[in-house]
Design a protein around this motif. Structure first.
Motif, PDB file in Angstrom:
ATOM      1  N   ASP A 160       0.863  -1.169   0.000  1.00 43.66           N
ATOM      2  CA  ASP A 160       0.000   0.000   0.000  1.00 43.66           C
ATOM      3  C   ASP A 160       0.907   1.228   0.000  1.00 43.66           C
ATOM      4  OD1 ASP A 160       0.906   0.250   2.610  1.00 43.66           O
ATOM      5  OD2 ASP A 160      -1.041  -0.055   3.560  1.00 43.66           O
ATOM      6  N   GLN A 161       0.352   2.386   0.272  1.00 41.69           N
ATOM      7  CA  GLN A 161       1.165   3.597   0.200  1.00 41.69           C
ATOM      8  C   GLN A 161       2.230   3.663   1.286  1.00 41.69           C
ATOM      9  OE1 GLN A 161      -0.846   7.302   1.442  1.00 41.69           O
ATOM     10  NE2 GLN A 161      -2.615   6.034   2.019  1.00 41.69           N
ATOM     11  N   TYR A 162       2.167   2.778   2.259  1.00 42.81           N
ATOM     12  CA  TYR A 162       3.083   2.847   3.398  1.00 42.81           C
ATOM     13  C   TYR A 162       4.253   1.865   3.302  1.00 42.81           C
ATOM     14  CZ  TYR A 162      -0.993   5.316   5.099  1.00 42.81           C
ATOM     15  OH  TYR A 162      -2.063   6.191   5.216  1.00 42.81           O
ATOM     16  N   ALA A 163       4.021   0.710   2.676  1.00 39.73           N
ATOM     17  CA  ALA A 163       5.087  -0.303   2.687  1.00 39.73           C
ATOM     18  C   ALA A 163       4.816  -1.402   1.672  1.00 39.73           C
ATOM     19  CB  ALA A 163       5.226  -0.914   4.078  1.00 39.73           C
TER      20      ALA A 163
ATOM     21  N   GLY B 158     -12.081  -5.658   1.183  1.00 36.75           N
ATOM     22  CA  GLY B 158     -11.487  -4.845   2.240  1.00 36.75           C
ATOM     23  C   GLY B 158     -10.112  -4.337   1.868  1.00 36.75           C
ATOM     24  N   LEU B 159      -9.287  -5.194   1.282  1.00 38.26           N
ATOM     25  CA  LEU B 159      -7.949  -4.778   0.861  1.00 38.26           C
ATOM     26  C   LEU B 159      -8.022  -3.680  -0.198  1.00 38.26           C
ATOM     27  CD1 LEU B 159      -6.185  -8.259   0.709  1.00 38.26           C
ATOM     28  CD2 LEU B 159      -5.649  -6.406   2.303  1.00 38.26           C
ATOM     29  N   LYS B 160      -8.908  -3.839  -1.164  1.00 35.72           N
ATOM     30  CA  LYS B 160      -9.073  -2.805  -2.181  1.00 35.72           C
ATOM     31  C   LYS B 160      -9.520  -1.488  -1.554  1.00 35.72           C
ATOM     32  CE  LYS B 160     -10.225  -5.804  -6.103  1.00 35.72           C
ATOM     33  NZ  LYS B 160     -11.301  -6.200  -7.057  1.00 35.72           N
ATOM     34  N   LYS B 161     -10.428  -1.575  -0.612  1.00 36.73           N
ATOM     35  CA  LYS B 161     -10.949  -0.375   0.047  1.00 36.73           C
ATOM     36  C   LYS B 161      -9.848   0.404   0.745  1.00 36.73           C
ATOM     37  CE  LYS B 161     -14.697   0.977   3.173  1.00 36.73           C
ATOM     38  NZ  LYS B 161     -15.817   0.457   3.993  1.00 36.73           N
ATOM     39  N   LEU B 162      -8.881  -0.317   1.309  1.00 39.86           N
ATOM     40  CA  LEU B 162      -7.787   0.337   2.041  1.00 39.86           C
ATOM     41  C   LEU B 162      -6.627   0.723   1.135  1.00 39.86           C
ATOM     42  CD1 LEU B 162      -7.670  -1.799   5.321  1.00 39.86           C
ATOM     43  CD2 LEU B 162      -8.932   0.312   4.867  1.00 39.86           C
ATOM     44  N   GLY B 163      -6.736   0.451  -0.154  1.00 36.00           N
ATOM     45  CA  GLY B 163      -5.703   0.875  -1.098  1.00 36.00           C
ATOM     46  C   GLY B 163      -4.565  -0.096  -1.272  1.00 36.00           C
TER      47      GLY B 163
END
Length: 456
Positions: A299-302, A442-447
């Protein structure tokens, strides 16, 4: 230090009284008494594959043998210390145990009907057990299903333990797909309970999840769940909920914050994207990733494969550097994570190093560092097995520096050994969990990005 477990002797049935007209029957041969468990008699000269089989199967016995009760759930621990006893079962550890049962069925250690019957037993028990806004407590009484207080004010919902439980339950729903009564029942009840967990309620209307709620103490524990730690799975499942899903802002503003979230420092020539100083205990890279496949998970973090491998490599390198000069640390004796210790339970890590090695640390890291994990596995079994090997796999922890071996096993340490070793070997639990439609949403929703999401 001799560490053995005495097995129960087999009982003898009394022969029936003979009537006068009956022909006398031969006297039954007395049943032989089972020999006490002797770690020194374990098989030797095993290949890597044979040893992986042996460790997984023996460790699975913890859940199968100690789950022979009304609930079928996982006992908190094998011993009765720390004011716990055989009636104390753990919700999170049961989630791990459910995943281990799937492994056992797939590898033929038990039959599929046996596995489905045990999961059905657990699900039926949970169906009637205490829950709070759909979430379960940390501990339950395995006889009654009532809450056993985990702490002074921790006598209600624990959504982190609940998320570990559903990590296993959702895998079961994906695996047990046959039209038998047991498999139909467990699928239906898992779905209904899963739909009823009020994840969004645990935000208190804020953009963060709260760990606990108590019917007696309300929100007084006031424990917000911030990363980086073992709780990524909690946010993923909260976003995946069919009825009570959290918004992405809860993840971004709640989870992905705090002083120990982003790291970016380099330790022992390895850069650590997230987490506390030197990475923290290794269970951070195990619990959430028993179901979440870190390969290509970003995701955008790691990048979570890079995160978990870096965390493991730093833990391994620290043990090799051995700054506290313990006599036993080395290439084949490493792994710091939360476990029992010679002075009580502790979250062992490079910043809390008590000279205690926890076998679950290196063994559950098998997907990330198989070359190093196998060295440790061989050392634990071949060299230290006389003291460490038990009817339920390796004892929870040991310290050669303090001449101490735990006489205990913990569900939350046993489960990751079976499951993460299986994920290394076949990816079984990763495939089941990551192919859940709700988890993918859920994974898609969180990016998140993941190879599992490309086909949809």
């Amino acid at each position: 230090m001799k560490l053995t477990h005495l097995l129960l002797a087999l009982g003898l049935l009394l022969a029936p009284t003979l009537l006068p007209a009956q022909t006398p029957k031969p006297k039954p041969i007395p049943a032989a008494k089972a020999a006490p468990f002797d770690a020194r008699r374990r098989p030797r000269g095993l290949s890597d594959e044979q040893l992986l089989d042996a460790v997984q199967r023996q460790t699975f016995n913890y859940f199968w043998e100690l789950g022979r009760s009304n609930s079928g759930m996982a006992r908190e621990r094998s011993n009765a210390s720390f004011d716990t006893g055989p009636e104390v079962v753990t919700t999170g550890g049961t989630g791990f145990g459910l995943m281990a049962i799937i492994v056992a069925a797939e590898r033929g250690w038990i039959t599929r009907p046996q596995a489905a019957a045990r999961v059905n037993q657990i699900v039926n028990f949970l169906w009637k057990a205490d829950m709070y806004h759909g979430a379960f407590p940390h501990w339950l009484d395995g006889r009654t299903g009532h809450t056993i207080r985990f702490g002074i004010k921790d006598d209600g919902a624990d959504i982190v333990e609940t998320s570990f439980l559903y990590e296993g339950l959702l895998c079961c729903r994906q695996y047990f797909t046959k039209d038998t009564p047991d498999e139909q029942n467990l699928r239906n009840k898992i779905l209904w309970m899963w739909e009823g967990v009020e994840w969004s309620w645990f935000t208190q209307g804020q953009n963060v999840l709260y760990w606990h709620w108590s019917p007696n103490n309300g929100w007084s524990m006031n424990h917000q769940i911030h990363g980086w730690n073992e709780c990524l799975i909690t946010y993923v499942l909260a976003a995946s909920s069919p009825r009570y899903a959290i918004d992405r802002a809860v993840y971004d503003q709640g989870w992905a914050t705090g002083p120990e979230y982003k790291n970016g420092k380099t330790y022992y020539d390895t850069k650590l994207p997230l987490g506390p100083e030197l990475g923290g205990p290794l269970f951070f890279s195990h619990y959430s990733f028993m179901g979440l496949d870190p390969h290509g998970l970003k995701d955008q973090y790691a990048d979570y494969w890079e995160q978990n491998r870096a965390h493991t490599l730093i833990n391994h390198a620290y043990c090799l550097a051995n700054p506290k000069h313990y006599p036993d640390y080395g290439p084949n004796n490493w792994g710091l994570t939360a476990s029992d210790s010679w002075q009580g339970y502790a979250a062992h890590s490079p910043t809390e190093d008590l000279g205690v090695i926890s076998p679950t640390a290196a063994l559950s890291a098998m997907p990330y560092t198989p070359e190093f994990s196998k060295l440790a596995m061989r050392h634990f079994y071949d060299d230290l097995g006389d003291q460490l090997w038990s009817p339920y796999g390796f004892y929870d922890a040991f310290s050669e520096a303090h001449h101490w071996v735990a006489g205990s096993h913990l569900a939350i340490d046993q489960g990751p050994i079976v499951v993460m070793m299986e994920n290394y070997r076949s990816g079984l639990l990763w495939k089941l969990f990551m192919n859940s439609p709700e988890v993918q949403r859920g994974l898609k929703k969180l990016g998140f990005e993941s190879p599992y999401l490309k086909a949809n």
